[in-house]
Design a protein around this motif. Structure first.
Motif, PDB file in Angstrom:
ATOM      1  N   GLU A 634       0.835  -1.196   0.000  1.00  0.00           N
ATOM      2  CA  GLU A 634       0.000   0.000   0.000  1.00  0.00           C
ATOM      3  C   GLU A 634       0.875   1.253   0.000  1.00  0.00           C
ATOM      4  O   GLU A 634       0.550   2.255  -0.665  1.00  0.00           O
ATOM      5  N   PHE A 635       1.985   1.213   0.735  1.00  0.00           N
ATOM      6  CA  PHE A 635       2.912   2.345   0.736  1.00  0.00           C
ATOM      7  C   PHE A 635       3.385   2.656  -0.682  1.00  0.00           C
ATOM      8  O   PHE A 635       3.452   3.833  -1.073  1.00  0.00           O
ATOM      9  N   ILE A 636       3.692   1.639  -1.447  1.00  0.00           N
ATOM     10  CA  ILE A 636       4.119   1.845  -2.838  1.00  0.00           C
ATOM     11  C   ILE A 636       3.042   2.605  -3.610  1.00  0.00           C
ATOM     12  O   ILE A 636       3.330   3.569  -4.348  1.00  0.00           O
ATOM     13  N   ARG A 637       1.791   2.199  -3.435  1.00  0.00           N
ATOM     14  CA  ARG A 637       0.695   2.861  -4.151  1.00  0.00           C
ATOM     15  C   ARG A 637       0.541   4.317  -3.713  1.00  0.00           C
ATOM     16  O   ARG A 637       0.226   5.194  -4.535  1.00  0.00           O
ATOM     17  N   LEU A 638       0.765   4.601  -2.443  1.00  0.00           N
ATOM     18  CA  LEU A 638       0.656   5.978  -1.969  1.00  0.00           C
ATOM     19  C   LEU A 638       1.780   6.851  -2.526  1.00  0.00           C
ATOM     20  O   LEU A 638       1.553   8.018  -2.868  1.00  0.00           O
ATOM     21  N   VAL A 639       2.980   6.306  -2.611  1.00  0.00           N
ATOM     22  CA  VAL A 639       4.086   7.064  -3.206  1.00  0.00           C
ATOM     23  C   VAL A 639       3.782   7.360  -4.672  1.00  0.00           C
ATOM     24  O   VAL A 639       4.006   8.481  -5.157  1.00  0.00           O
ATOM     25  N   GLU A 640       3.258   6.377  -5.388  1.00  0.00           N
ATOM     26  CA  GLU A 640       2.884   6.582  -6.796  1.00  0.00           C
ATOM     27  C   GLU A 640       1.804   7.657  -6.921  1.00  0.00           C
ATOM     28  O   GLU A 640       1.845   8.495  -7.825  1.00  0.00           O
ATOM     29  N   ALA A 641       0.838   7.635  -5.983  1.00  0.00           N
ATOM     30  CA  ALA A 641      -0.218   8.652  -6.004  1.00  0.00           C
ATOM     31  C   ALA A 641       0.363  10.042  -5.750  1.00  0.00           C
ATOM     32  O   ALA A 641      -0.002  11.012  -6.422  1.00  0.00           O
ATOM     33  N   ALA A 642       1.266  10.156  -4.771  1.00  0.00           N
ATOM     34  CA  ALA A 642       1.886  11.450  -4.472  1.00  0.00           C
ATOM     35  C   ALA A 642       2.678  11.964  -5.667  1.00  0.00           C
ATOM     36  O   ALA A 642       2.670  13.169  -5.963  1.00  0.00           O
ATOM     37  N   GLU A 643       3.349  11.069  -6.360  1.00  0.00           N
ATOM     38  CA  GLU A 643       4.119  11.471  -7.547  1.00  0.00           C
ATOM     39  C   GLU A 643       3.195  12.019  -8.628  1.00  0.00           C
ATOM     40  O   GLU A 643       3.485  13.047  -9.248  1.00  0.00           O
ATOM     41  N   ARG A 644       2.064  11.357  -8.863  1.00  0.00           N
ATOM     42  CA  ARG A 644       1.114  11.828  -9.879  1.00  0.00           C
ATOM     43  C   ARG A 644       0.547  13.194  -9.498  1.00  0.00           C
ATOM     44  O   ARG A 644       0.446  14.096 -10.344  1.00  0.00           O
ATOM     45  N   ILE A 645       0.176  13.348  -8.235  1.00  0.00           N
ATOM     46  CA  ILE A 645      -0.390  14.626  -7.794  1.00  0.00           C
ATOM     47  C   ILE A 645       0.638  15.748  -7.926  1.00  0.00           C
ATOM     48  O   ILE A 645       0.304  16.861  -8.342  1.00  0.00           O
ATOM     49  N   SER A 646       1.887  15.448  -7.588  1.00  0.00           N
ATOM     50  CA  SER A 646       2.945  16.463  -7.671  1.00  0.00           C
ATOM     51  C   SER A 646       3.167  16.908  -9.110  1.00  0.00           C
ATOM     52  O   SER A 646       3.427  18.095  -9.368  1.00  0.00           O
ATOM     53  N   HIS A 647       3.064  15.989 -10.058  1.00  0.00           N
ATOM     54  CA  HIS A 647       3.267  16.340 -11.461  1.00  0.00           C
ATOM     55  C   HIS A 647       2.155  17.242 -11.984  1.00  0.00           C
ATOM     56  O   HIS A 647       2.361  17.997 -12.941  1.00  0.00           O
ATOM     57  N   LYS A 648       0.967  17.154 -11.369  1.00  0.00           N
ATOM     58  CA  LYS A 648      -0.157  17.978 -11.822  1.00  0.00           C
ATOM     59  C   LYS A 648      -0.004  19.421 -11.385  1.00  0.00           C
ATOM     60  O   LYS A 648      -0.616  20.316 -11.936  1.00  0.00           O
ATOM     61  N   LYS A 649       0.773  19.642 -10.337  1.00  0.00           N
ATOM     62  CA  LYS A 649       0.881  20.998  -9.767  1.00  0.00           C
ATOM     63  C   LYS A 649       1.730  21.891 -10.652  1.00  0.00           C
ATOM     64  O   LYS A 649       2.656  21.466 -11.278  1.00  0.00           O
TER      65      LYS A 649
END
Length: 649
Positions: A634-649
């Motif tokens: 689950e931690f892996i999925r959260l890091v991937e989610a944070a990376e996607r959100i950061s790229h949108k900013k």
């Protein structure tokens, strides 16, 4: 026409959610007819239960519904929240169904999304309450409100305001965000020659990790001050060895290369609490202290809370006892202390709980401790389990007042576990303080899976203390270490004098708990830019001659007290100057370092060096281990989610 005065919570709700609303006599008559018809229908079905208080309350529920019609059509964007509030209030007198019929019978549908208008609707003259203007609630720094004043209309219109959905349709933006997080001042590098000792209290809380997961799964990065790196690291179990001697925990250390700065070293300190089987644990005297105020009506609050506590009830034994105290506008005892094997009785008491009213948290805490003290087990586990969103607003409600209550009560040997629920009005900073000062632990329950983790899988660690007031003090060898930085634990730092002071409170370790701390150290000879301090005029620092020949990087000292003692025990462990590469480091070291990197990225740390989300994923994916319950995946999925959100900013 005469009317009865409304109960205070409804009266406050009307005032809070509507601006300058007034009713005509015709509207009052329409309202009374609607209320009377509803009350009459209920009276026919259940005459003995209808009282003047119940009918009065329903009448004022109907009043609130009519106010919705009067002002809502004018464009007030708060009416969806108000409908929810009405339903919560009515539940306090077991009239939820009737109240819903009244509200749902109104001409306007509660599912209609409100539109913000620049025109103000003026209702006829009124005789109920004085006009009241709702204050605009606070929002996070990252989400500044753009408020456009319309001088001609007299109405404030808002763009991307907490109170209406944002452009991404984020459901957390349907109300004002009044969540609270204490400011975190990140630990900086310290020169060893200036300050050779580093002292702190352990921390077994995990709330920060579950809370940031909630943000990421909703497509947003968490507020920086919601990220406490030590709680991210300690959310996970590590494969430290079980203690074998007389002490209740083992100590493991490891030194390796820092993943985000190869010139620096990373020191891992791990404690493993003794894992005591359930049948060997002492009997428990538990008090469930449950917030049933109106703010707890959301599905991720009281309904989730009840499911979580039912899981805990399933773990209770015949020799355990549990009482239930609730608080809303006032505190009350729902279930006296009951044996743990009377599960049907305990579950029935939980099932009867409904949300409504204001929040007298201070009174609830005092009553819960009183009940716990009256059933105190001298050789057992005495604990209050507080479940709330932390939004206290009646009686003692400031952080200082509440902390003083908890500090006074902990002297009786009663521990405090704090479970946080909900979003939007969540008071993280308050709940963390209460757990810290109440000799307890703090978790955030955002899903039923997290409830399973806290209440079932980590039952012993959550409820049973095996070592209290655990402190760590490190002395660095100045011939090996130029500077150091403790990663996280900013609100757990202690003065060097506190280490030997047995009156100074510190964190507690539960059965089976693991605690991990990381230090980033700068070896002697590595370039480091730190503010310079002028040399002393009257004294000089003199090194012990053995320091240069020693192979020790540092010495770690531990102090702890047995649960029933007020005298601490000292342990000492030297750490050799042996550094391994990241590739050859243990799985524990690699995964903990990946979690620390992740936390620094979310916080925007100036010490993150070369850390990236990609680097975090690379290290973590090769350190998953068996991961029996899937937390590391689950931690892996959260890091991937944070990376996607950061790229949108």
């Amino acid at each position: 026409m005469t009317t009865e005065q409304p109960t205070k919570p409804l009266k406050d709700a009307v005032r809070e959610y509507y601006l300058d609303a007034e009713l005509s006599p015709d509207q009052l008559a329409q309202l009374a007819d609607l209320a009377r018809s509803s009350v009459s229908a209920e009276a026919e079905a259940e005459k003995p239960r209808v009282t003047r208080s119940a009918s009065s309350r329903l009448r004022w529920v109907a009043l609130a519904a009519t106010l919705l019609l009067t002002v809502g059509l004018g464009g007030i964007a708060y009416r969806l929240d108000f409908l929810k509030r009405i339903r919560s209030e009515s539940s306090r007198s077991d009239r939820r169904e009737n109240a819903n019929r009244i509200v749902n019978g109104a001409p306007i549908s509660p599912t209609i999304t409100p539109q913000v208008s620049t025109e103000r609707t003026v209702a006829p003259k009124l005789a109920i309450n004085q006009p009241y203007k709702r204050p605009i609630g606070p929002v996070e720094d990252e989400e500044k409100k753009e408020i456009d004043e319309k001088p001609d209309s007299g109405l404030r219109t808002t763009k991307n305001l907490r109170g209406a959905p944002d452009k991404d349709g984020d459901p957390t933006n349907r109300r004002f965000n009044t969540e609270q997080y204490d400011r975190i001042y990140e630990n900086a590098f310290v020169r060893v020659l200036d300050k050779p000792l580093s002292t702190f209290s352990i921390d077994v809380d995990t709330a920060s990790y579950a809370n940031l997961r909630r943000y990421l799964l909703r497509g947003k990065l968490p507020p920086k001050d919601a990220v406490r790196i030590e709680e991210l690291i300690n959310y996970f179990k590590y494969d430290y060895r079980q203690p074998t001697g007389d002490h209740p925990f083992s100590i493991t250390t490891e030194v390796g290369v820092s993943p985000w700065n190869p010139k620096h070293r990373l020191v891992q300190i791990g404690l493993q609490g003794k894992d005591i089987p359930l049948d060997k644990l002492p009997p428990s005297n538990l008090v469930f202290l449950i917030d049933t105020s109106g703010s707890m009506s959301d599905a991720n609050k009281l309904p989730l809370l009840k499911r979580a506590f039912k899981m805990l009830v399933g773990k209770l034994r015949a020799r355990d006892r549990v009482a239930i105290v609730v608080y809303a506008g006032s505190a009350g005892l729902v279930l006296p202390s009951t044996p743990g094997d009377e599960k049907a009785k305990i579950l029935a008491a939980l099932d009867r709980l409904t949300a409504g009213g204001s929040t007298a948290g201070g009174a609830g805490i005092q009553l819960a401790y009183k009940i716990a003290l009256s059933n105190l087990l001298k050789e057992g586990n005495n604990r209050v389990i507080l479940a709330t969103d932390g939004d206290f607003n009646v009686g003692p409600s400031s952080d200082g007042e509440l902390v003083r209550i908890v500090e006074a009560k902990r002297k009786n040997g009663i521990y405090l576990t704090v479970l946080g629920f909900g979003m939007g009005n969540y008071k993280d900073s308050r709940l963390e303080k209460l757990a810290d000062k109440g000799n307890g632990n703090y978790a955030y329950i955002d899903t039923i899976a997290e409830a399973q983790k806290v209440m079932v899988r980590e039952f012993g660690g959550t409820l049973f203390t095996i070592a209290k007031d655990v402190k760590i003090q490190i002395e660095f060898n100045p011939t090996k270490v130029q500077a150091y930085r403790l990663i996280g634990y900013e609100n757990r730092l202690l003065k060097k004098e506190d280490f030997n002071n047995d009156k100074k409170d510190a964190g507690d370790l539960g059965s089976g708990h693991t605690v991990t701390a990381l230090y980033e150290v700068v070896p002697v000879g590595v370039e480091l830019k730190l503010p310079k301090v002028d040399g002393l005029k009257y004294q000089r620092t003199k090194l012990d001659p053995t320091a240069k020949t020693s192979r020790e990087l540092m010495t770690i000292k531990f102090r702890y007290k047995p649960p029933t003692s007020e005298t601490s025990i000292l342990l000492t462990k030297p750490v050799a100057d042996r550094t391994t590469t990241l590739a050859n480091a243990s799985r524990n070291f690699r995964f903990a370092s990946a979690v620390a990197q992740f936390g620094m990225l979310l916080r925007g740390s100036k010490y993150s060096g070369t850390a990236t989300y990609g680097a975090v994923l690379e290290v973590a994916r090769h350190a998953l281990g068996s991961d029996r319950f899937g937390y590391r995946h689950e931690f892996i999925r959260l890091v991937e989610a944070a990376e996607r959100i950061s790229h949108k900013k």
